[in-house]
Motif scaffolding. Structure first.
Motif, PDB file in Angstrom:
ATOM      1  N   LEU A 150       2.726   2.736  -1.683  1.00 44.28           N
ATOM      2  CA  LEU A 150       3.642   3.779  -1.228  1.00 44.28           C
ATOM      3  C   LEU A 150       3.034   4.573  -0.077  1.00 44.28           C
ATOM      4  CD1 LEU A 150       5.030   5.090  -4.616  1.00 44.28           C
ATOM      5  CD2 LEU A 150       6.369   3.980  -2.817  1.00 44.28           C
ATOM      6  N   ALA A 151       1.702   4.647  -0.045  1.00 45.87           N
ATOM      7  CA  ALA A 151       1.021   5.441   0.977  1.00 45.87           C
ATOM      8  C   ALA A 151       0.698   4.651   2.239  1.00 45.87           C
ATOM      9  CB  ALA A 151      -0.276   6.020   0.403  1.00 45.87           C
ATOM     10  N   ALA A 152       0.501   3.333   2.107  1.00 50.94           N
ATOM     11  CA  ALA A 152       0.008   2.559   3.253  1.00 50.94           C
ATOM     12  C   ALA A 152       0.363   1.088   3.111  1.00 50.94           C
ATOM     13  CB  ALA A 152      -1.516   2.714   3.360  1.00 50.94           C
ATOM     14  N   ARG A 153       0.343   0.383   4.243  1.00 46.40           N
ATOM     15  CA  ARG A 153       0.384  -1.081   4.224  1.00 46.40           C
ATOM     16  C   ARG A 153      -1.044  -1.563   3.991  1.00 46.40           C
ATOM     17  NH1 ARG A 153       4.297   0.441   7.884  1.00 46.40           N
ATOM     18  NH2 ARG A 153       2.722   0.846   9.479  1.00 46.40           N
ATOM     19  N   CYS A 154      -1.247  -2.389   2.983  1.00 45.34           N
ATOM     20  CA  CYS A 154      -2.596  -2.750   2.534  1.00 45.34           C
ATOM     21  C   CYS A 154      -2.817  -4.254   2.677  1.00 45.34           C
ATOM     22  CB  CYS A 154      -2.788  -2.353   1.066  1.00 45.34           C
ATOM     23  SG  CYS A 154      -2.133  -0.727   0.605  1.00 45.34           S
ATOM     24  N   LEU A 178       8.861  -3.381 -11.922  1.00 43.57           N
ATOM     25  CA  LEU A 178       9.469  -2.412 -11.014  1.00 43.57           C
ATOM     26  C   LEU A 178       8.666  -2.331  -9.723  1.00 43.57           C
ATOM     27  CD1 LEU A 178      10.292   0.597 -13.392  1.00 43.57           C
ATOM     28  CD2 LEU A 178      11.660  -1.439 -12.892  1.00 43.57           C
ATOM     29  N   SER A 179       9.354  -2.204  -8.593  1.00 46.09           N
ATOM     30  CA  SER A 179       8.684  -2.057  -7.302  1.00 46.09           C
ATOM     31  C   SER A 179       8.073  -0.656  -7.198  1.00 46.09           C
ATOM     32  CB  SER A 179       9.680  -2.247  -6.166  1.00 46.09           C
ATOM     33  OG  SER A 179      10.586  -1.138  -6.128  1.00 46.09           O
ATOM     34  N   PRO A 180       7.137  -0.452  -6.270  1.00 44.36           N
ATOM     35  CA  PRO A 180       6.618   0.907  -6.054  1.00 44.36           C
ATOM     36  C   PRO A 180       7.717   1.924  -5.784  1.00 44.36           C
ATOM     37  CG  PRO A 180       5.196  -0.678  -4.970  1.00 44.36           C
ATOM     38  CD  PRO A 180       6.393  -1.443  -5.471  1.00 44.36           C
ATOM     39  N   GLU A 181       8.703   1.563  -4.971  1.00 39.79           N
ATOM     40  CA  GLU A 181       9.797   2.498  -4.666  1.00 39.79           C
ATOM     41  C   GLU A 181      10.611   2.830  -5.916  1.00 39.79           C
ATOM     42  OE1 GLU A 181      10.382   4.213  -2.062  1.00 39.79           O
ATOM     43  OE2 GLU A 181       9.085   3.249  -0.556  1.00 39.79           O
ATOM     44  N   VAL A 223      -3.522  -4.601  -3.661  1.00 40.19           N
ATOM     45  CA  VAL A 223      -2.500  -5.359  -2.916  1.00 40.19           C
ATOM     46  C   VAL A 223      -1.520  -6.104  -3.816  1.00 40.19           C
ATOM     47  CG1 VAL A 223      -4.110  -5.630  -0.988  1.00 40.19           C
ATOM     48  CG2 VAL A 223      -3.899  -7.464  -2.685  1.00 40.19           C
ATOM     49  N   ALA A 224      -1.728  -6.076  -5.125  1.00 40.93           N
ATOM     50  CA  ALA A 224      -0.883  -6.846  -6.037  1.00 40.93           C
ATOM     51  C   ALA A 224       0.561  -6.358  -6.000  1.00 40.93           C
ATOM     52  CB  ALA A 224      -1.427  -6.760  -7.459  1.00 40.93           C
ATOM     53  N   GLY A 225       1.493  -7.309  -6.099  1.00 39.67           N
ATOM     54  CA  GLY A 225       2.903  -6.971  -6.139  1.00 39.67           C
ATOM     55  C   GLY A 225       3.446  -7.032  -7.557  1.00 39.67           C
ATOM     56  N   PRO A 226       4.695  -6.599  -7.737  1.00 40.61           N
ATOM     57  CA  PRO A 226       5.329  -6.693  -9.063  1.00 40.61           C
ATOM     58  C   PRO A 226       5.258  -8.110  -9.620  1.00 40.61           C
ATOM     59  CG  PRO A 226       6.688  -5.402  -7.570  1.00 40.61           C
ATOM     60  CD  PRO A 226       5.593  -6.008  -6.732  1.00 40.61           C
ATOM     61  N   HIS A 227       5.234  -8.181 -10.946  1.00 40.06           N
ATOM     62  CA  HIS A 227       5.187  -9.444 -11.691  1.00 40.06           C
ATOM     63  C   HIS A 227       3.783 -10.055 -11.703  1.00 40.06           C
ATOM     64  CE1 HIS A 227       9.589  -9.325 -11.752  1.00 40.06           C
ATOM     65  NE2 HIS A 227       9.547  -9.132 -10.443  1.00 40.06           N
ATOM     66  N   CYS A 228       2.799  -9.368 -11.146  1.00 41.40           N
ATOM     67  CA  CYS A 228       1.415  -9.846 -11.187  1.00 41.40           C
ATOM     68  C   CYS A 228       0.649  -9.106 -12.284  1.00 41.40           C
ATOM     69  CB  CYS A 228       0.711  -9.610  -9.856  1.00 41.40           C
ATOM     70  SG  CYS A 228       1.316 -10.621  -8.501  1.00 41.40           S
TER      71      CYS A 228
END
Length: 272
Positions: A171-175, A258-261, A154-159
């Motif tokens: 990219l595959a699912a909302r987690c 960078l974001s997943p997208e 569930v970690a986002g960018p900058h973590c």
């Protein structure tokens, strides 16, 4: 449970090699099943083990397709549930299982089969990748991981925890991490805390997940470097110069920024 089943379990020594830590906390079992839509048909259970989750699922009227590779566990599950018309078993390895073989992609997500499992810690990430490749017609997935793995998902960018697993999963699912599970909820008792994660798969997209994962492995193996330097080590000169001429982002950024997208867009552009 019958006396015969008690006797069977009394002879059963959990295997460390198979990552067998059985969930025994009834309250946690109920909370996991509560996360499944009541209309899910069927529920695919990964790693049914001694049947703790299976029992609760069948009690609530779910049809259960159990996926269990461990021969002794599979034999026990057939012994215990084999006469229940709502139960069936696939004695297969979930890390390489084609989940599309038990899913129906034309079924609306509101009534789609669900996927649930207390995943063995040692192969949990590999099972998640198998689901991403072939299990997106099922929704939701409710899966147990080691807490640190769940945090990476569930970690986002900058973590600090953000990496390959975060990018691919998001990219595959909302987690979402739903709750944590203490070591005392298992037998044998592990040394780590677990977490239950709920995934809501998003519409399928045309991604070569194997190639993308290999690409991300290389990218994040150099996570402290700037993307310009990383790509300089990965791309032929002409491809690199074309990218520098029209960069999709500042090449001074690092992979965790960078974001997943953005990671996916870069991968697709560099493969052209």
């Amino acid at each position: 449970m019958s006396n015969e089943s008690d006797t069977w379990l009394g002879r059963w020594i959990p295997s460390k090699a198979w990552g067998q830590n059985y969930l025994v906390n009834a309250g946690v079992i109920e909370k996991i099943v509560d996360l499944l839509p009541a209309q899910s048909r069927p529920v695919i259970e990964i790693g049914s083990g001694r049947g703790a989750l299976t029992t609760e699922l069948l009690k609530r009227g779910f049809e259960v397709i159990a996926i269990e590779p461990h021969p002794e566990s599979a034999a026990y599950l057939i012994h215990r549930f084999g006469e229940d018309p709502l139960f069936s078993l696939r004695e297969e390895d979930a890390t390489v299982f084609d989940f599309s073989s038990v899913l129906h992609p034309d079924v609306p997500m509101t009534t789609a089969p669900s996927i649930v499992g207390n995943l063995p810690y040692c192969v949990a990430a590999r099972i998640l990748f198998a689901l991403i490749r072939t299990g997106r017609a099922g929704s939701p997935w409710v899966l147990m991981f080691q807490k640190e793995v769940a945090q990476r998902i569930v970690a986002g960018p900058h973590c600090r925890e953000y990496g390959l697993l975060s990018v691919v999963a998001q990219l595959a699912a909302r987690c979402t991490i739903c709750f944590h599970v203490s070591p005392g909820s298992f037998s044998p008792v592990p040394k780590i805390t677990s977490s239950v994660v709920r995934f809501e798969p998003m519409p399928d997209r045309d991604v070569d997940w194997n190639a993308f994962s290999a690409w991300l492995t290389r990218i994040f193996s150099m996570r402290r470097k700037q993307m310009g330097n990383i790509l300089g080590a990965m791309l032929p000169h002409d491809r690199l110069e074309a990218l520098r001429a029209a960069p999709p982002f500042a090449l001074t950024l690092r992979p965790e920024q960078l974001s997943p997208e953005e990671h996916l867009a870069l991968f697709e552009r560099c493969r052209l």
